[in-house]
Structure formats: structure tokens, C-alpha cells
Write an enzyme that holds these catalytic residues in place. Structure first.
Site, PDB file in Angstrom:
ATOM      1  N   LEU A  23       0.823  -1.206   0.000  1.00  0.00           N
ATOM      2  CA  LEU A  23       0.000   0.000   0.000  1.00  0.00           C
ATOM      3  C   LEU A  23       0.858   1.257   0.000  1.00  0.00           C
ATOM      4  O   LEU A  23       0.446   2.286  -0.550  1.00  0.00           O
ATOM      5  CB  LEU A  23      -0.927   0.008   1.222  1.00  0.00           C
ATOM      6  CG  LEU A  23      -1.884   1.193   1.315  1.00  0.00           C
ATOM      7  CD1 LEU A  23      -2.841   1.214   0.124  1.00  0.00           C
ATOM      8  CD2 LEU A  23      -2.651   1.169   2.633  1.00  0.00           C
ATOM      9  N   PHE A  45      -6.290   0.551   7.671  1.00  0.00           N
ATOM     10  CA  PHE A  45      -6.761   0.353   6.300  1.00  0.00           C
ATOM     11  C   PHE A  45      -7.574  -0.934   6.105  1.00  0.00           C
ATOM     12  O   PHE A  45      -7.673  -1.447   4.996  1.00  0.00           O
ATOM     13  CB  PHE A  45      -5.583   0.400   5.311  1.00  0.00           C
ATOM     14  CG  PHE A  45      -4.695   1.594   5.522  1.00  0.00           C
ATOM     15  CD1 PHE A  45      -5.149   2.865   5.206  1.00  0.00           C
ATOM     16  CD2 PHE A  45      -3.424   1.452   6.056  1.00  0.00           C
ATOM     17  CE1 PHE A  45      -4.349   3.979   5.418  1.00  0.00           C
ATOM     18  CE2 PHE A  45      -2.618   2.560   6.270  1.00  0.00           C
ATOM     19  CZ  PHE A  45      -3.072   3.828   5.956  1.00  0.00           C
ATOM     20  N   SER A  74      17.888  -5.067  -4.338  1.00  0.00           N
ATOM     21  CA  SER A  74      16.556  -5.412  -4.813  1.00  0.00           C
ATOM     22  C   SER A  74      15.608  -4.223  -4.799  1.00  0.00           C
ATOM     23  O   SER A  74      14.595  -4.212  -5.505  1.00  0.00           O
ATOM     24  CB  SER A  74      15.973  -6.555  -3.970  1.00  0.00           C
ATOM     25  OG  SER A  74      15.768  -6.136  -2.631  1.00  0.00           O
ATOM     26  N   LYS A  75      15.914  -3.211  -3.986  1.00  0.00           N
ATOM     27  CA  LYS A  75      15.037  -2.052  -3.874  1.00  0.00           C
ATOM     28  C   LYS A  75      15.612  -0.815  -4.573  1.00  0.00           C
ATOM     29  O   LYS A  75      15.025   0.269  -4.499  1.00  0.00           O
ATOM     30  CB  LYS A  75      14.814  -1.708  -2.392  1.00  0.00           C
ATOM     31  CG  LYS A  75      14.202  -2.832  -1.570  1.00  0.00           C
ATOM     32  CD  LYS A  75      12.745  -3.082  -1.939  1.00  0.00           C
ATOM     33  CE  LYS A  75      12.117  -4.100  -0.995  1.00  0.00           C
ATOM     34  NZ  LYS A  75      10.700  -4.357  -1.322  1.00  0.00           N
ATOM     35  N   LYS A 135      -3.774  -3.287  16.539  1.00  0.00           N
ATOM     36  CA  LYS A 135      -4.178  -1.991  15.984  1.00  0.00           C
ATOM     37  C   LYS A 135      -4.824  -1.120  17.054  1.00  0.00           C
ATOM     38  O   LYS A 135      -4.599   0.093  17.102  1.00  0.00           O
ATOM     39  CB  LYS A 135      -5.139  -2.202  14.812  1.00  0.00           C
ATOM     40  CG  LYS A 135      -4.492  -2.830  13.579  1.00  0.00           C
ATOM     41  CD  LYS A 135      -5.483  -2.930  12.429  1.00  0.00           C
ATOM     42  CE  LYS A 135      -4.830  -3.518  11.179  1.00  0.00           C
ATOM     43  NZ  LYS A 135      -5.769  -3.581  10.030  1.00  0.00           N
TER      44      LYS A 135
END
Length: 283
Positions: free
Chosen positions: A17, A111, A42-43, A131
Site C-alpha cells: 500500500l 486500512f 533489490s530495492k 491496531k
């Protein structure tokens, strides 16, 4: 929603997200920042993409307090999109925000379901309890917040349920398939979140994404797909009892997935409460 331009910092900006959130912030003209782990090979491409978009990249670990505080002190809004295994790491973000009186809004990583109004099987309930712990810590610290209940990600669940990129002749249905679920596309979730994060009307409020046109059942989705493709799918129903047993027997994190499926597609918890005059609904 407000149109004020704010400096927005995204934690988890390289995640599922998070990438949508960064894109939405940039597209709306907000000076955008990300706090990410030091870049590995990889990033590297995504790192360059961020820089080409004008995004300021802070590199550091979540336990590097000085780096986090230095980053947070440069912005107005902090949005966390950290993944489930890192939810309790947000205590460190809260600690950094407490040292930064410039922060006008914190949006913790949620979310999904409105966690203060629903419940689930133990593996999912444990996730929601985490959460809630972040919510209560945010409130206790006196940090201005917006909690986003975006229900379910449409692209993710359409792919999970229908496998549209594969040529399959069968589909699994959880329960009887009639339960209503709220499916919101990830791009829309990100766009609404960015808008809400700078809107004074959403300060210290929960905002729920429940557009009437996005409320569907599994059977609705299957029917639409069959009409679109001209095919008839063979249907296999997985009973509620089987899903409960799987949530009890599968190892982590597969047990969480089963508990989420139960909550969404059998219990229909996203539609288990009526919105009232005190609720903020995004659409």
C-alpha cells in the site's frame, strides 16, 4: 476534502500500500518524504523512482530514534503503511512524534476493518488488538490522528478470489457466497487517505470507506466475471466450519488469512454495523 499542501512522510513507502500512498501524495502536489530501511540491490530501482518523482528519501531503521526524530521534525503529516508483522513497531513512530510538536496529523497503519466495532476469530482478533493498542497509545500521547477503515483492497481480493490472470474453470466460495463485503481499489484508498490526512474535518476521527457501489458479495463478483468472460465456473463451497478449523490448525501467518476470510466473507463484519450521524464516510 481540504486542498492544503502539507509535507507528508510515509513509513513503509516501499510496501504494497505504501507505494500507492507515495504516488497519491506526489500527484496531489504535497512535498513527499519516505522513511525506509537502507536500500539494498533489490530495492534500488524503486529508490531511484522515488527520487525521480521528487520524493525525499530518509534511510534508517525503526530503532534508530535520532534518525526517525530528525525525519519527523521536517514534516507536517505522518502516515504509516507498515505491514502486519511491524504494527507494534509503530510505538517507535509514536515516540518520535511525541518529540516533534510540528506534527499536525498521524495516520497509523490500519486500512482494514473498523477495529473498535468488530471482532473476529482469535488469529484475526489478535491482529486487531494490536491496531487498537496503537490507537490507544496515539490518543494517550495527545497526537492528532485520523484512523482509516478502508475495509478490503479490491485488486488484492479480486485476484485472490477469481485469479483473473489465469485460465481457471473453477472458483472457491467461502461460506454460501452471499455475505456482503466492501472492496475499495488500492489507488482510491491511498487517494482518500492523503486527502483525509490534511482535512481538518477528519482530525481525531475515524473515516470509513464504504461507497455503496463497492459493496458486493462473492456471488456478485463471480457472476460479473462469468458475464465478462462468457464462461461458467465450477463452484466449490468451503464451509464455515472448515475455515474455523483451518484458522485453528494452520501455522502463522496462514491461520490469520483463514480468520480474515471468515470475518469478511462469512461473518460479513464490514457491514455488521450501521453508519450514523457521527461517522465519517469517505464517498
Amino acid at each position: 476534502m481540504g486542498s492544503e499542501k502539507s509535507k507528508i512522510l510515509v513509513f513503509g513507502g516501499r510496501g504494497y500500500l505504501g507505494k500507492y500512498m507515495v504516488n497519491a501524495s506526489v500527484s496531489m502536489g504535497h512535498p513527499t518524504y519516505v522513511y525506509v530501511r537502507p536500500v539494498d540491490h533489490s530495492k534500488l530501482q524503486l529508490h531511484h523512482e522515488f527520487e525521480s518523482m521528487g520524493v525525499t528519501v530518509f534511510q534508517g531503521e525503526l530503532d534508530e530514534e535520532e534518525k526517525m526524530v530528525a525525519a519527523v521534525k521536517q514534516v507536517d503529516v505522518v502516515i504509516s503503511t507498515l505491514a502486519v508483522p511491524q504494527h507494534l513497531e509503530q510505538f517507535k513512530i509514536i515516540h518520535a512524534i511525541k518529540q516533534s510538536p510540528n506534527i499536525k496529523r498521524f495516520v497509523p497503519s490500519e486500512f482494514g476493518n473498523e477495529v473498535d466495532r468488530v471482532s473476529g476469530l482469535p488469529p484475526f482478533q489478535a491482529l486487531m488488538e494490536n491496531k487498537k493498542r496503537i490507537r490507544r497509545a496515539t490518543e494517550s500521547a495527545g497526537i492528532p490522528f485520523t484512523y482509516v477503515s478502508a475495509n478490503s483492497f479490491a485488486a488484492y481480493f479480486v485476484d485472490f478470489l477469481l485469479h483473473p490472470h489465469q485460465t481457471l474453470q473453477h472458483v472457491s466460495i467461502y461460506g454460501n457466497g452471499d455475505a456482503k463485503v466492501v472492496l475499495n481499489f488500492e489507488e482510491d484508498v491511498a487517494a482518500y487517505t492523503i486527502k483525509a490526512s490534511v482535512d481538518p474535518r477528519t482530525c481525531n476521527r475515524v473515516i470509513i470507506y464504504r461507497p455503496p457501489g463497492n459493496i458486493v458479495s462473492q456471488l456478485d463478483l463471480i457472476s460479473s466475471w462469468e458475464k465478462k468472460t462468457g464462461t461458467t465456473l465450477q463452484r466449490t463451497h468451503i464451509s464455515e466450519q472448515d475455515i474455523i478449523k483451518l484458522s485453528e490448525s494452520l501455522p502463522f501467518p496462514e491461520n490469520i488469512s483463514m480468520a480474515i476470510l471468515h470475518n469478511i466473507f462469512i461473518k460479513s463484519d464490514q457491514m455488521s454495523f450501521e453508519l450514523n450521524a457521527n461517522d465519517l464516510e469517505a464517498s
